[in-house]
Enzyme design. Sequence first.
Site, PDB file in Angstrom:
ATOM      1  N   HIS A  73       0.842  -1.193   0.000  1.00  0.00           N
ATOM      2  CA  HIS A  73       0.000   0.000   0.000  1.00  0.00           C
ATOM      3  C   HIS A  73       0.876   1.242   0.000  1.00  0.00           C
ATOM      4  CE1 HIS A  73       0.446   0.547   4.432  1.00  0.00           C
ATOM      5  NE2 HIS A  73       0.266  -0.754   4.528  1.00  0.00           N
ATOM      6  N   ASP A  75      -0.219   4.301   1.163  1.00  0.00           N
ATOM      7  CA  ASP A  75      -0.541   5.263   2.221  1.00  0.00           C
ATOM      8  C   ASP A  75       0.161   4.904   3.526  1.00  0.00           C
ATOM      9  OD1 ASP A  75      -2.347   3.019   2.285  1.00  0.00           O
ATOM     10  OD2 ASP A  75      -3.647   4.112   3.663  1.00  0.00           O
ATOM     11  N   ASP A 105       6.128   0.051   7.381  1.00  0.00           N
ATOM     12  CA  ASP A 105       4.728  -0.187   6.987  1.00  0.00           C
ATOM     13  C   ASP A 105       4.299   0.841   5.950  1.00  0.00           C
ATOM     14  OD1 ASP A 105       2.131  -1.011   6.872  1.00  0.00           O
ATOM     15  OD2 ASP A 105       1.556  -0.173   8.812  1.00  0.00           O
ATOM     16  N   GLU A 137      -5.219   1.820   2.605  1.00  0.00           N
ATOM     17  CA  GLU A 137      -5.143   0.563   3.359  1.00  0.00           C
ATOM     18  C   GLU A 137      -5.288   0.839   4.843  1.00  0.00           C
ATOM     19  OE1 GLU A 137      -3.480  -2.861   5.551  1.00  0.00           O
ATOM     20  OE2 GLU A 137      -2.842  -0.796   5.641  1.00  0.00           O
ATOM     21  N   GLU A 138      -4.646   1.930   5.268  1.00  0.00           N
ATOM     22  CA  GLU A 138      -4.588   2.232   6.702  1.00  0.00           C
ATOM     23  C   GLU A 138      -5.920   2.722   7.264  1.00  0.00           C
ATOM     24  OE1 GLU A 138      -2.343   1.341   8.531  1.00  0.00           O
ATOM     25  OE2 GLU A 138      -0.402   1.351   7.504  1.00  0.00           O
ATOM     26  N   GLU A 165       3.383  -6.892   4.074  1.00  0.00           N
ATOM     27  CA  GLU A 165       3.285  -6.238   5.395  1.00  0.00           C
ATOM     28  C   GLU A 165       4.424  -6.754   6.266  1.00  0.00           C
ATOM     29  OE1 GLU A 165       1.286  -3.946   6.573  1.00  0.00           O
ATOM     30  OE2 GLU A 165      -0.231  -3.831   4.998  1.00  0.00           O
ATOM     31  N   HIS A 360       3.486   2.510  12.621  1.00  0.00           N
ATOM     32  CA  HIS A 360       2.612   3.540  13.204  1.00  0.00           C
ATOM     33  C   HIS A 360       3.268   4.286  14.375  1.00  0.00           C
ATOM     34  CE1 HIS A 360      -1.221   1.286  11.599  1.00  0.00           C
ATOM     35  NE2 HIS A 360      -0.190   1.199  10.786  1.00  0.00           N
TER      36      HIS A 360
HETATM   37 ZN   LIG Z   1       0.590  -1.826   6.326  1.00  0.00          ZN
END
Ligand SMILES: [Zn+2]
Length: 387
Positions: A73, A75, A105, A137-138, A165, A360
């Site tokens: 992804h 984003d 990520d 995705e997030e 991931e 994150h």
């Molecule tokens: Zn991810």
Amino acid sequence: MGKALTAREILDRLVAFPTVSRESNLDLVDWVEEYLAGFGVRAHRVYDATGRKASLFASAGPEVEGGVVLSGHTDVVPVDGQVWATDPFTVVERDGRLYGRGTADMKGFDALALAAVPLALSRGVKRPLQIALSYDEEVGCLGAPPMIDAMAGVVPKAASVIVGEPSMMKAVTGHKGGVGYAVHVKGYEVHSSMMHRGVNAIMWGAKLIEWANAMNEENRAGAVTPLAALFDPPWTTLHVGQIAGGTAHNITAGDCRFGVDFRVVPGESMAEWEARLREKVAEIEAAMRAVRPEAGISMAPRFHVPPLEPEEMGRAEGLVRSITGDNGRHVVSYGTEAGQFQERGYSAVICGPGDIAQAHQPDEFITVAQFEAGERFLGRVVESLCA
Ligand SMILES: [Zn+2]
């Protein structure tokens, strides 16, 4: 012919695009499209409804079935309120780590996947290496489903999907499904001394929340299937994480809003759980309307991520295991796009460099060692496509 950048150079470029989910990702998509075009690889876009975001997919190599999709992804999660030692949108290497938002990520994997394209072409793969990069995705894996649907008929169907991931290069073959609703309970306001004539949205909403509690107890007490036993906890959970409502202590609440989220173990039907929720809502709503016809409950879906079910002798899992030599069983508790590929008929597995523990976080990083392990891994994937 485009210049083959190193994976590390590509990572620098990708991280520099601040593609937080709420922002447009089109600058990044433009760059990737141009990079692929440099090798004669045509990219296809699938825009979201606003036209501000797009996912991108491409197929490198011969136009035949049986290739491998590398799925990532574009984003990243926001950095708001986080304290970073360095600029989150500049990759900084320090003590064997590459710091930057998305390094783990999952722009690290995206960069490795893009670097593998010229490699695949120069090695003369007999089956295609495909790239699939989504948006949003997030915020609930929203971008992948329309992209996967669009891939059908445009690029030849691949035999395996590797969703990169961060898994520390372990083959992850299962995760729970997730589905969430925003619930709005509409009551009817009267003075609380006359509450029998009103409809208190909070107190009626509590009935639905209490149902969620009862379901959790029931699920916890129920028999655990061998498939569910892989997960922690090995049962389906219902969760209410936020609630708001009411205006004053002496007014029956006119509104109450909360979210109800399910995490469903593979083997159970998400549709069935959604049906049970709707049934309970209908029952509570009927009782509310018997008091005041204006009252009611509305629900809006917030996310819907199907589970990833461990496959029997799965192609994708087999490919990853043959490369990594990892034969352990691994499942994770977070949802990914792998379940969405699987739901659409692909064999899918999660395997990527870096640790989800760093995702994150402020000062997110991927170790250089993991990044290099990812590069070796994709080199072997390309090799497998030459056979
Ligand atoms: Zn991810």
